[in-house]
Design an enzyme around this catalytic site. Structure first.
Site, PDB file in Angstrom:
ATOM      1  N   LYS A 119      52.816  66.290  59.186  1.00 22.32           N
ATOM      2  CA  LYS A 119      53.676  65.495  60.068  1.00 22.32           C
ATOM      3  C   LYS A 119      55.101  65.944  59.770  1.00 22.32           C
ATOM      4  O   LYS A 119      55.895  65.238  59.134  1.00 22.32           O
ATOM      5  CB  LYS A 119      53.453  64.001  59.791  1.00 22.32           C
ATOM      6  CG  LYS A 119      53.932  63.110  60.917  1.00 22.32           C
ATOM      7  CD  LYS A 119      53.368  61.710  60.770  1.00 22.32           C
ATOM      8  CE  LYS A 119      54.134  60.710  61.601  1.00 22.32           C
ATOM      9  NZ  LYS A 119      54.077  60.907  63.047  1.00 22.32           N
TER      10      LYS A 119
HETATM   11  N1  PMP Z   1      49.892  63.036  66.984  1.00 20.37           N
HETATM   12  C1  PMP Z   1      51.221  62.977  66.810  1.00 20.37           C
HETATM   13  C2  PMP Z   1      52.057  64.128  67.247  1.00 20.37           C
HETATM   14  C3  PMP Z   1      51.807  61.858  66.232  1.00 20.37           C
HETATM   15  O1  PMP Z   1      53.141  61.786  66.061  1.00 20.37           O
HETATM   16  C4  PMP Z   1      50.994  60.771  65.848  1.00 20.37           C
HETATM   17  C5  PMP Z   1      51.617  59.555  65.236  1.00 20.37           C
HETATM   18  N2  PMP Z   1      51.732  59.701  63.839  1.00 20.37           N
HETATM   19  C6  PMP Z   1      49.605  60.872  66.050  1.00 20.37           C
HETATM   20  C7  PMP Z   1      49.085  62.011  66.625  1.00 20.37           C
HETATM   21  C8  PMP Z   1      48.696  59.742  65.671  1.00 20.37           C
HETATM   22  O2  PMP Z   1      48.642  59.597  64.288  1.00 20.37           O
HETATM   23  P1  PMP Z   1      48.419  58.189  63.572  1.00 20.37           P
HETATM   24  O3  PMP Z   1      47.297  57.542  64.272  1.00 20.37           O
HETATM   25  O4  PMP Z   1      48.094  58.551  62.183  1.00 20.37           O
HETATM   26  O5  PMP Z   1      49.678  57.425  63.697  1.00 20.37           O
END
Ligand code: PMP
Length: 290
Positions: A159
């Site tokens: 991330k």
């Molecule tokens: N893809 C992206 C690009 C994101 O920013 C997020 C949010 N964190 C997600 C998918 C979904 O991840 P999560 O369910 O862990 O928040």
């Protein structure tokens, strides 16, 4: 609704293990994280004073940092403790937590191995603003011109702040054209995800969702897959061409911020049903409020 700018709020932020005043949580303009993208972050929800999936998010923060060659100077348990402390200090009941890790300002060059790795954790109240009826209306999406890069071109499992450059570009363009969000394809032309959330489709009462091999395997995505299986819904994880959308009955996004948000349309295709999305929203709500 009047939003107070984030740099003009009161309260406290955890910075490098110390709780300091919100307005003192500053960095210098000559910062490696900002200039060269050596920055990773997390987004976490607090429901009823309880942090949802703290261990999973902390693990992902450390994994993202490692993939960007950033060494967090605290142990995972210490970061978890700092997260709990700031949520308590900020008196968050329903809210959002944003941990961020970045390379500091000691050097201004591509190579900056000896610079410090910093961590800050901010938390703020973020109650649910939309009624369940409003959420079920769904959002309007448009296909983006930008493609998720190959894992050979970027650390796609992290991330990392830098990976959001094309997300912001996609979302800004979508909003300018009157849509709510953009759907991004991957470097092969398969459906990938939204700009900050994973994507799911329903066809003949079965779930179809892309294989997360060049984008985040979201923590909400994993939770929703388990909930769907528990409800007896078949979940297919496979490569999906954009033409797959035609003939789908429902679609929704999953993510920490969007939770489960039904999609009303993608480009010209309209999803008619909300039947299974509704069930999953109910089950997800049970999980987050228990
Ligand atoms: N893809 C992206 C690009 C994101 O920013 C997020 C949010 N964190 C997600 C998918 C979904 O991840 P999560 O369910 O862990 O928040």
């Amino acid at each position: 609704m009047q939003l107070i700018p984030f740099d003009n709020r009161t309260g406290f932020i955890s910075m490098n293990g110390k709780i300091i005043k919100w307005n003192k949580a500053q960095i210098h303009v000559l910062n490696h994280g900002m200039h060269y993208g050596s920055c990773v972050f997390e987004g976490i929800r607090v429901y009823n004073s309880k942090i949802f999936k703290l261990s999973e998010h902390t693990n992902r923060l450390f994994k993202s940092a490692r993939l960007l060659d950033l060494e967090i100077k605290f142990k995972k348990d210490e970061v978890k403790k700092q997260t709990l402390e700031i949520v308590e200090k900020q008196k968050i009941i329903n809210g959002y937590i944003r941990p961020v890790v970045w390379r500091g300002s000691e050097m201004m060059a591509i190579s900056s191995k000896n610079s410090s790795t910093n961590i800050a954790i901010a938390a703020w109240s973020w109650p649910s603003y939309f009624s369940p009826e409003k959420i079920l209306e769904g959002i309007k999406m448009v296909t983006s011109q930008w493609k998720r890069p190959s894992p050979e071109s970027a650390p796609t499992d992290s991330k990392a702040a830098g990976l959001y450059m094309i997300c912001s570009l996609s979302k800004h363009k979508a909003e300018k054209k009157g849509y709510d969000d953009a759907m991004m394809l991957d470097y092969r032309g398969f459906i990938a995800e939204a700009t900050g959330a994973n994507i799911f489709f329903l066809k003949n009462k079965e779930i179809f969702t892309p294989i997360p091999d060049c984008f985040l395997n979201g923590i909400t995505r994993q939770t929703v897959i388990k909930l769907a299986i528990k409800l007896g819904i078949k979940v297919n994880q496979q490569y999906l061409k954009p033409s797959f959308i035609k003939g789908c009955d429902e679609a929704f996004l999953t993510g920490t911020a969007v939770e489960i948000t039904p999609i009303k349309s993608i480009d010209n295709y309209v999803f008619k049903s909300r039947e299974i999305s509704k069930k999953l929203i109910q089950e997800f709500k049970k999980k987050t409020t228990k």
